[in-house]
Enzyme design. Structure first.
Site, PDB file in Angstrom:
ATOM      1  N   GLY A 237       0.776  -1.238   0.000  1.00  0.00           N
ATOM      2  CA  GLY A 237       0.000   0.000   0.000  1.00  0.00           C
ATOM      3  C   GLY A 237       0.801   1.278   0.000  1.00  0.00           C
ATOM      4  N   PRO A 271       5.428  -4.691   0.025  1.00  0.00           N
ATOM      5  CA  PRO A 271       5.320  -3.608  -0.957  1.00  0.00           C
ATOM      6  C   PRO A 271       5.428  -4.124  -2.385  1.00  0.00           C
ATOM      7  CG  PRO A 271       7.515  -3.653   0.000  1.00  0.00           C
ATOM      8  CD  PRO A 271       6.744  -4.756   0.663  1.00  0.00           C
ATOM      9  N   GLY A 272       4.603  -3.591  -3.248  1.00  0.00           N
ATOM     10  CA  GLY A 272       4.679  -3.947  -4.668  1.00  0.00           C
ATOM     11  C   GLY A 272       4.929  -2.693  -5.483  1.00  0.00           C
ATOM     12  N   ARG A 273       3.884  -1.861  -5.554  1.00  0.00           N
ATOM     13  CA  ARG A 273       3.941  -0.628  -6.354  1.00  0.00           C
ATOM     14  C   ARG A 273       5.140   0.251  -5.986  1.00  0.00           C
ATOM     15  NH1 ARG A 273      -0.651   1.722  -8.379  1.00  0.00           N
ATOM     16  NH2 ARG A 273      -1.908   0.467  -6.980  1.00  0.00           N
ATOM     17  N   ARG A 309      -4.331   0.389 -16.743  1.00  0.00           N
ATOM     18  CA  ARG A 309      -4.642   1.199 -15.556  1.00  0.00           C
ATOM     19  C   ARG A 309      -5.480   2.443 -15.864  1.00  0.00           C
ATOM     20  NH1 ARG A 309      -1.489   3.471 -12.625  1.00  0.00           N
ATOM     21  NH2 ARG A 309      -2.499   3.005 -10.656  1.00  0.00           N
ATOM     22  N   TYR A 313      -8.844   2.154 -13.863  1.00  0.00           N
ATOM     23  CA  TYR A 313      -8.891   2.956 -12.632  1.00  0.00           C
ATOM     24  C   TYR A 313      -8.907   4.455 -12.914  1.00  0.00           C
ATOM     25  CZ  TYR A 313      -6.572  -1.304 -10.796  1.00  0.00           C
ATOM     26  OH  TYR A 313      -6.218  -2.585 -10.456  1.00  0.00           O
ATOM     27  N   CYS A 346     -10.329  -1.206 -29.953  1.00  0.00           N
ATOM     28  CA  CYS A 346     -11.702  -0.783 -30.263  1.00  0.00           C
ATOM     29  C   CYS A 346     -12.533  -0.567 -29.002  1.00  0.00           C
ATOM     30  CB  CYS A 346     -12.368  -1.833 -31.138  1.00  0.00           C
ATOM     31  SG  CYS A 346     -11.389  -2.201 -32.578  1.00  0.00           S
ATOM     32  N   GLU A 347     -12.142   0.383 -28.203  1.00  0.00           N
ATOM     33  CA  GLU A 347     -12.864   0.766 -26.986  1.00  0.00           C
ATOM     34  C   GLU A 347     -12.652   2.262 -26.802  1.00  0.00           C
ATOM     35  OE1 GLU A 347     -14.515  -1.326 -24.906  1.00  0.00           O
ATOM     36  OE2 GLU A 347     -13.824  -3.205 -25.784  1.00  0.00           O
ATOM     37  N   TYR A 375       1.730  -3.045 -12.014  1.00  0.00           N
ATOM     38  CA  TYR A 375       0.387  -3.333 -12.528  1.00  0.00           C
ATOM     39  C   TYR A 375       0.265  -2.903 -13.991  1.00  0.00           C
ATOM     40  CZ  TYR A 375      -0.111  -3.845  -7.519  1.00  0.00           C
ATOM     41  OH  TYR A 375       0.079  -4.242  -6.208  1.00  0.00           O
TER      42      TYR A 375
END
Ligand SMILES: Cc1ncc(COP(=O)(O)O)c(C=O)c1O
Length: 425
Positions: A237, A271-273, A309, A313, A346-347, A375
């Site tokens: 986080g 921790p990742g991000r 992302r 998000y 195509c979005e 991510y």
């Protein structure tokens, strides 16, 4: 965001000492590039921030599971936080010791639990009572005792995007406090499990420290009657600034808030991000410049299939020209204009950046989507039958680079169907 490893010099973008344009020209675009120097320095910065607590750091492989990234972190002393059998498999392949892996996840299958037990995975972060029963039974069958940290859902609202908040009562994650209390009171029902810790992770990209503090306080209240429980895993986080005006608490602030609570405990961090986000960038090429309905679209060869992302998000990533035009080259170009940077998928949500001021980009220009290490590639898909991009690392000496995952081919896209299809035909 730009940093010590990813910076402009004389108008050209570098990853450590390597020209980003050199990689893009040789490997093609889109391409992910990671600075291993930055990855390891982020790990060290977290260790320094939390020095008082001497935490065991388990890098969260879900953020970026490239083997070269995992190996660099394992060699630098990190354990791994895995959420699937596949992540455990990768971590072991990258050289992680099984005892330094924590296995988390809301829905672990029996096969995954069995595999983790057989490999000797160090910790099981357990998220539901059914899982406890499975784990107890499988551990007993294997003649093993599994070390468990119950994952608490503290019913605390994290200040973050609603899709990455995990600690509120309505979330699918963790066990409510009353269930944790009940399980701890009935430890004898699980003779093949050792309840040595408690785990809490209230979300990713946390914008305040108070919610984490509250969550840890609740976790400590729950284990207070059990002095033998000495390990607290406080999850991941730790936030990263994605835009120059994004205000996020410093990692030191989290450490300063939590240290007084956790002194005397063994602390685990996942921790990742914070380790990989700002060590990575996605480089794309401008294919077309399209004026439409009073707007300018830069259509690039990168899309939501490579970096989802922004679409998922509404995440912001800074986007910069890899080679900034020098004043003389810039003469023929117009000043910065507001553009939408989009991909070929195509979005309508296939947009890497909305309303960005870019100095008059033209077809063939390279753009770097910054802070894309976390991510990013792990969430890439083959949507629209797009081969996934290659991954390149700039090695820790900062001087050399290599492709650590090749670009997929059209043949890769059909490989798993090909035989079946040929036999049908
Ligand atoms: C249990 C758990 N630990 C660690 C992480 C890593 O979080 P972050 O990348 O925000 O550090 C996550 C991701 O949400 C998670 O669910």
């Amino acid at each position: 965001m730009l940093n010590d490893s990813i910076y402009h010099h004389d108008g050209a973008l570098y990853c450590d000492s390597v020209l980003v344009s050199e990689i893009a020209v040789q490997v093609g675009t889109p391409v992910y590039i990671y600075s291993l120097r930055r990855v390891v320095s982020n790990l060290r910065r977290i260790q320094t921030a939390f020095a008082d607590l001497q935490p065991h750091i388990h890098y969260s492989a879900k953020a970026n599971a490239n083997l070269a990234v995992l190996r660099a972190l394992v060699e630098a002393g990190a354990g791994i936080d895995a959420v699937s059998g596949g992540e455990i498999y990768r971590a072991l392949l990258a050289g992680a010791k099984a005892e330094n892996i924590v296995f988390a996840g809301v829905g672990k299958t029996r096969d995954e639990l069995r595999y983790a037990l057989e490999q000797g995975v160090g910790w099981f972060n357990v998220e539901n009572v059914g899982e406890l029963h499975h784990l107890n039974e499988l551990a007993a069958d294997n003649g093993k005792t599994a070390q468990v940290a119950l994952r608490l859902n503290p019913d605390v609202a994290a200040q973050t995007h609603r899709h990455i908040a995990t600690g509120h009562g309505g979330a699918k994650f963790g066990l409510p406090a009353e269930v944790v209390r009940d399980v701890l009171a009935r430890q004898a029902d699980y003779p093949a499990l050792r309840f040595d810790g408690i785990h809490v992770h209230i979300g990713s990209q946390l914008h305040d420290t108070q919610a984490t503090q509250r969550a840890v306080e609740i976790a400590l209240e729950l284990i207070a009657p059990y002095p033998e429980i000495r390990t607290v895993n406080i999850g991941g986080g730790l936030p990263v600034a994605y835009a120059p005006d994004e205000r996020v608490p410093a990692w030191d602030d989290f450490a300063a808030t939590l240290a007084p609570l956790l002194r005397g405990y063994t602390v685990l961090l996942e921790p990742g991000r914070s380790i990989i986000a700002d060590a990575g960038l996605l480089v794309v090429s401008v294919l077309y410049v399209k004026q439409q309905a009073g707007q300018t679209f830069l259509i690039t060869d990168g899309s939501m299939a490579e970096l989802i992302r922004p679409a998922l998000y509404e995440a912001h990533h800074e986007i910069v020209l890899v080679n900034r035009p020098s004043p003389s080259q810039g003469e023929g170009r117009q000043a910065a204009t507001q553009v939408h940077i989009v991909g070929p998928v195509c979005e309508t949500s296939d947009m890497l950046g909305r309303s960005r001021a870019l100095p008059d980009a033209q077809p063939g220009d390279l753009l770097a989507v910054l802070t894309a290490g976390a991510y990013g590639m792990v969430m890439a898909s083959n949507y629209n039958q797009r081969p996934r991009p290659p991954e390149v690392v700039v090695t820790e000496d900062g001087q050399t680079w290599r492709v650590v995952r090749r670009r997929e081919t059209w043949d890769d896209l059909v490989r798993l169907e090909r035989n079946v299809y040929d036999n049908l035909a």
